[in-house]
Design an enzyme around this catalytic site. Structure first.
Site, short mmCIF file in Angstrom:
data_model
loop_
_atom_site.label_atom_id
_atom_site.label_comp_id
_atom_site.label_asym_id
_atom_site.label_seq_id
_atom_site.Cartn_x
_atom_site.Cartn_y
_atom_site.Cartn_z
N GLY A 56 -39.30 59.06 104.66
CA GLY A 56 -40.39 58.31 105.29
C GLY A 56 -40.71 58.84 106.68
N CYS A 74 -34.01 61.78 98.93
CA CYS A 74 -33.55 60.82 99.94
C CYS A 74 -33.06 61.61 101.14
CB CYS A 74 -32.42 59.95 99.38
SG CYS A 74 -31.80 58.73 100.56
N CYS A 104 -35.45 55.48 106.67
CA CYS A 104 -35.86 56.25 105.51
C CYS A 104 -36.16 57.67 105.99
CB CYS A 104 -37.10 55.63 104.85
SG CYS A 104 -37.74 56.58 103.44
N GLU A 113 -39.25 50.64 100.92
CA GLU A 113 -38.95 51.64 99.91
C GLU A 113 -39.13 51.08 98.50
OE1 GLU A 113 -35.27 53.65 100.14
OE2 GLU A 113 -35.50 54.26 102.22
N HIS A 146 -45.26 58.87 99.19
CA HIS A 146 -45.31 58.05 100.40
C HIS A 146 -46.75 57.64 100.73
CE1 HIS A 146 -41.17 58.52 101.94
NE2 HIS A 146 -41.21 59.62 101.21
N ASN A 187 -43.14 54.82 98.65
CA ASN A 187 -42.45 54.34 99.84
C ASN A 187 -43.54 54.14 100.90
OD1 ASN A 187 -39.52 54.83 98.99
ND2 ASN A 187 -40.44 56.83 98.68
N ASN A 207 -31.80 53.95 93.20
CA ASN A 207 -32.12 52.85 94.08
C ASN A 207 -31.28 51.61 93.73
OD1 ASN A 207 -34.25 54.22 95.52
ND2 ASN A 207 -35.50 53.99 93.68
#
Length: 282
Positions: free
Chosen positions: A223, A75, A220, A211, A162, A193, A66
């Site tokens: 996401g 990712c 994302c 994030e 998440h 996230n 990150n």
């Protein structure tokens, strides 16, 4: 020695991609933060390193960091960019399907075109301990308090944790403070996230994501997968959903438990460059 890189993005989620296939990747968190600086550095949401696989069943490994220098497990937009980068490097042909190793395990990618990739993101994980999320029992919805507000969330892992919040208005001012509050919430011991999702109909969602380690982002990929998975588990959406993020659109396909989830979307090159005054390696 100058550090060569590619600048890429997946619907606005931007990356610096470094070739570590021959030269070991050796940047520490402070060095990564320096490159991530959007004023004095290159700027990115995540840095990706393409390396030899640790798993002999995979063709390559990719590391993820990150903007604050912290590591990430997965990712979704990044893996599409890795596949497009490998194609440009001559290591992956259009139509190929290969397994690539991420920090959270292997994923299967299929190159549909030079800038279009579909990815098998694995099966969503809802067991709280595996997200990880602190809860007494697994549920479709969890009551939680964040920054003084009582909320209802879904919790899921797509290789990273998440929190998913269904909202009626993505422009609500409260989201600006609730995103960071949920990302750092104590019930997510590794952070989360945070996705705020607006359901347009059974096949279309809109999404904003805060994030961990990077803040608000234009897109994302994990996401989008998480939002679709949480709503699908509740019976609110169909097996194929288009997710609209500030930077663009992704297609998510999931038939439910026992099936893996597929994400399809673009990957774009922005420029090639050299960091002329790179932080010294270890």
């Amino acid at each position: 020695m100058a550090l060569r890189f590619s600048k890429m993005h997946g619907i606005g989620n931007d990356f610096v991609v470094i070739d570590g296939r021959q030269r070991p990747f050796a940047l520490d968190p402070a060095q990564i933060r320096a490159i991530a600086d959007r004023h004095a550095g290159v700027g990115f949401d995540q840095l990706l390193s393409v390396e030899p696989p640790r798993d002999p069943g995979c063709a390559f490994y990719y590391g993820i960091w990150n903007a604050d220098g912290s590591p990430s497990g997965q990712c979704g937009n990044g893996v599409r960019c890795v596949a497009a980068w490998l194609h440009r490097a001559g290591a992956l042909a259009i139509g190929d399907t290969v397994r690539i190793e991420s920090p959270s395990g292997p994923v299967t990618v299929r190159l549909l075109g030079p800038h279009e990739v579909t990815v098998d993101m694995g099966e969503p994980v809802f067991e709280p301990a595996r997200v990880p999320f602190r809860a007494e029992a697994q549920a479709d919805r969890y009551a939680i308090e964040a920054d003084g507000d009582a909320l209802e969330i879904g919790a899921v892992s797509m290789g990273n944790p998440h929190a998913v919040v269904e909202v009626a208005d993505l422009a609500a001012p409260s989201l600006a403070r609730l995103g960071p509050a949920l990302t750092a919430h104590a019930r997510f011991p590794q952070g989360a996230n945070t996705g705020f999702v607006q359901k347009l109909d059974r096949a279309r969602l809109r999404l904003r994501v805060h994030e961990r380690g990077s803040g608000w982002t234009l897109a994302c990929g994990t996401g989008a997968c998480a939002a679709m998975a949480v709503l699908h588990r509740r019976g609110e959406v169909d097996d194929r959903v288009q997710v609209e993020l500030p930077g663009g659109r992704l297609r998510i396909d999931w038939a439910g438990p026992g099936h893996t989830l597929w994400m399809t979307g673009p990957a774009a090159f922005v420029f090639e460059g050299e960091w002329l005054d790179p932080p010294s390696a270890h």
